[in-house]
Design a protein around this motif. Structure first.
Motif, mmCIF file in Angstrom:
data_model
loop_
_atom_site.group_PDB
_atom_site.id
_atom_site.type_symbol
_atom_site.label_atom_id
_atom_site.label_comp_id
_atom_site.label_asym_id
_atom_site.label_seq_id
_atom_site.Cartn_x
_atom_site.Cartn_y
_atom_site.Cartn_z
ATOM 1 N N ILE A 18 0.861 -1.180 0.000
ATOM 2 C CA ILE A 18 0.000 0.000 0.000
ATOM 3 C C ILE A 18 0.897 1.229 0.000
ATOM 4 O O ILE A 18 1.760 1.376 0.865
ATOM 5 C CB ILE A 18 -0.919 0.021 1.232
ATOM 6 N N THR A 19 0.689 2.109 -0.980
ATOM 7 C CA THR A 19 1.439 3.357 -1.056
ATOM 8 C C THR A 19 0.439 4.505 -1.007
ATOM 9 O O THR A 19 -0.486 4.561 -1.820
ATOM 10 C CB THR A 19 2.273 3.439 -2.356
ATOM 11 N N CYS A 20 0.635 5.382 -0.031
ATOM 12 C CA CYS A 20 -0.251 6.523 0.146
ATOM 13 C C CYS A 20 0.453 7.540 1.048
ATOM 14 O O CYS A 20 1.530 7.274 1.567
ATOM 15 C CB CYS A 20 -1.583 6.094 0.758
ATOM 16 N N HIS A 21 -0.179 8.682 1.241
ATOM 17 C CA HIS A 21 0.380 9.671 2.170
ATOM 18 C C HIS A 21 0.290 9.098 3.577
ATOM 19 O O HIS A 21 -0.634 8.339 3.897
ATOM 20 C CB HIS A 21 -0.398 10.984 2.069
ATOM 21 N N ARG A 22 1.229 9.475 4.422
ATOM 22 C CA ARG A 22 1.237 8.932 5.796
ATOM 23 C C ARG A 22 -0.068 9.244 6.530
ATOM 24 O O ARG A 22 -0.517 8.468 7.356
ATOM 25 C CB ARG A 22 2.464 9.401 6.572
ATOM 26 N N ASP A 23 -0.727 10.376 6.212
ATOM 27 C CA ASP A 23 -2.012 10.691 6.848
ATOM 28 C C ASP A 23 -3.090 9.683 6.457
ATOM 29 O O ASP A 23 -3.922 9.303 7.280
ATOM 30 C CB ASP A 23 -2.478 12.102 6.477
ATOM 31 N N MET A 24 -3.062 9.251 5.189
ATOM 32 C CA MET A 24 -4.021 8.230 4.742
ATOM 33 C C MET A 24 -3.759 6.911 5.463
ATOM 34 O O MET A 24 -4.691 6.227 5.881
ATOM 35 C CB MET A 24 -3.922 8.019 3.225
ATOM 36 N N TRP A 25 -2.481 6.546 5.578
ATOM 37 C CA TRP A 25 -2.149 5.306 6.276
ATOM 38 C C TRP A 25 -2.593 5.383 7.736
ATOM 39 O O TRP A 25 -3.181 4.447 8.270
ATOM 40 C CB TRP A 25 -0.660 5.001 6.170
ATOM 41 N N ASN A 26 -2.346 6.518 8.387
ATOM 42 C CA ASN A 26 -2.772 6.689 9.779
ATOM 43 C C ASN A 26 -4.283 6.604 9.907
ATOM 44 O O ASN A 26 -4.805 6.061 10.879
ATOM 45 C CB ASN A 26 -2.255 8.015 10.340
ATOM 46 N N PHE A 27 -5.017 7.133 8.917
ATOM 47 C CA PHE A 27 -6.477 7.035 8.881
ATOM 48 C C PHE A 27 -6.894 5.560 8.879
ATOM 49 O O PHE A 27 -7.751 5.139 9.652
ATOM 50 C CB PHE A 27 -7.012 7.750 7.630
ATOM 51 N N LEU A 28 -6.267 4.782 8.016
ATOM 52 C CA LEU A 28 -6.613 3.369 7.914
ATOM 53 C C LEU A 28 -6.312 2.631 9.212
ATOM 54 O O LEU A 28 -7.146 1.879 9.717
ATOM 55 C CB LEU A 28 -5.872 2.716 6.750
ATOM 56 N N VAL A 29 -5.144 2.866 9.768
ATOM 57 C CA VAL A 29 -4.768 2.192 11.013
ATOM 58 C C VAL A 29 -5.748 2.566 12.118
ATOM 59 O O VAL A 29 -6.234 1.701 12.851
ATOM 60 C CB VAL A 29 -3.322 2.538 11.420
ATOM 61 N N LYS A 30 -6.065 3.844 12.235
ATOM 62 C CA LYS A 30 -6.981 4.311 13.284
ATOM 63 C C LYS A 30 -8.325 3.586 13.221
ATOM 64 O O LYS A 30 -8.879 3.199 14.245
ATOM 65 C CB LYS A 30 -7.204 5.821 13.139
ATOM 66 N N HIS A 31 -8.829 3.381 12.026
ATOM 67 C CA HIS A 31 -10.167 2.806 11.887
ATOM 68 C C HIS A 31 -10.192 1.291 11.788
ATOM 69 O O HIS A 31 -11.215 0.670 12.080
ATOM 70 C CB HIS A 31 -10.885 3.442 10.693
ATOM 71 N N ALA A 32 -9.078 0.684 11.401
ATOM 72 C CA ALA A 32 -9.077 -0.772 11.206
ATOM 73 C C ALA A 32 -8.375 -1.532 12.319
ATOM 74 O O ALA A 32 -8.525 -2.739 12.420
ATOM 75 C CB ALA A 32 -8.421 -1.112 9.872
ATOM 76 N N VAL A 33 -7.649 -0.842 13.181
ATOM 77 C CA VAL A 33 -6.801 -1.509 14.171
ATOM 78 C C VAL A 33 -7.592 -2.386 15.144
ATOM 79 O O VAL A 33 -7.067 -3.377 15.647
ATOM 80 C CB VAL A 33 -5.921 -0.481 14.928
ATOM 81 N N ASN A 34 -8.837 -2.088 15.381
ATOM 82 C CA ASN A 34 -9.630 -2.888 16.319
ATOM 83 C C ASN A 34 -10.260 -4.120 15.677
ATOM 84 O O ASN A 34 -10.891 -4.911 16.370
ATOM 85 C CB ASN A 34 -10.701 -2.018 16.979
ATOM 86 N N GLY A 35 -10.079 -4.280 14.375
ATOM 87 C CA GLY A 35 -10.598 -5.465 13.707
ATOM 88 C C GLY A 35 -9.821 -6.702 14.139
ATOM 89 O O GLY A 35 -8.625 -6.638 14.406
#
Length: 136
Positions: A18-35
């Protein structure tokens, strides 16, 4: 492609980049980390322009898709958050649609010197930019 189809395809991925801006990656981690399936990758390769590249497994992609799907369909989610979730979900889906089951006979290194299969990762890029030399 339907949501379940995306999940099935994601589950079969061995490695995705996955290649994206670090803010996008942080967005994904924030919302998916509890899965249940999400596993943060070991490290992110940072680039000078603020982008990161991370390697993720199929289960992590599956967890990401579930989180992104939920964000898009919750009425209480802010429209901007829904938009980011929708784009991330679409780009993952587009990459998954291009992925095919690995066949060791067709993924050999071109040189023929190695008997090890060469399996490139599924690439997911979130980085829309104007064409070089384009003016507004």
């Amino acid at each position: 492609m339907k949501h379940r189809d995306h999940l099935d395809r994601a589950a079969s991925i061995s490695s995705a980049e996955i290649t994206c801006h670090r803010d996008m990656w942080n967005f994904l981690v924030k919302h998916a980390v509890n899965g249940d399936l999400f596993r943060p990758p070991g490290k992110a390769t940072e680039q000078a322009d603020g982008r990161v590249s991370v390697h993720a497994s199929g289960p992590t992609l599956t967890a990401a898709l579930e989180a992104l799907w939920s964000l898009q369909h919750e009425a209480k989610t802010a429209l901007g958050v829904q938009a980011v979730a929708r784009i991330f979900y679409q780009r993952i889906g587009e990459a998954l649609a291009k992925a095919k089951p690995a066949d060791e006979t067709t993924h050999r290194e071109e040189s023929g010197e190695s008997s090890q299969p060469d399996f490139p990762p599924t690439r997911i890029v979130i980085d829309d930019r104007p064409l070089a030399g384009a003016t507004n």
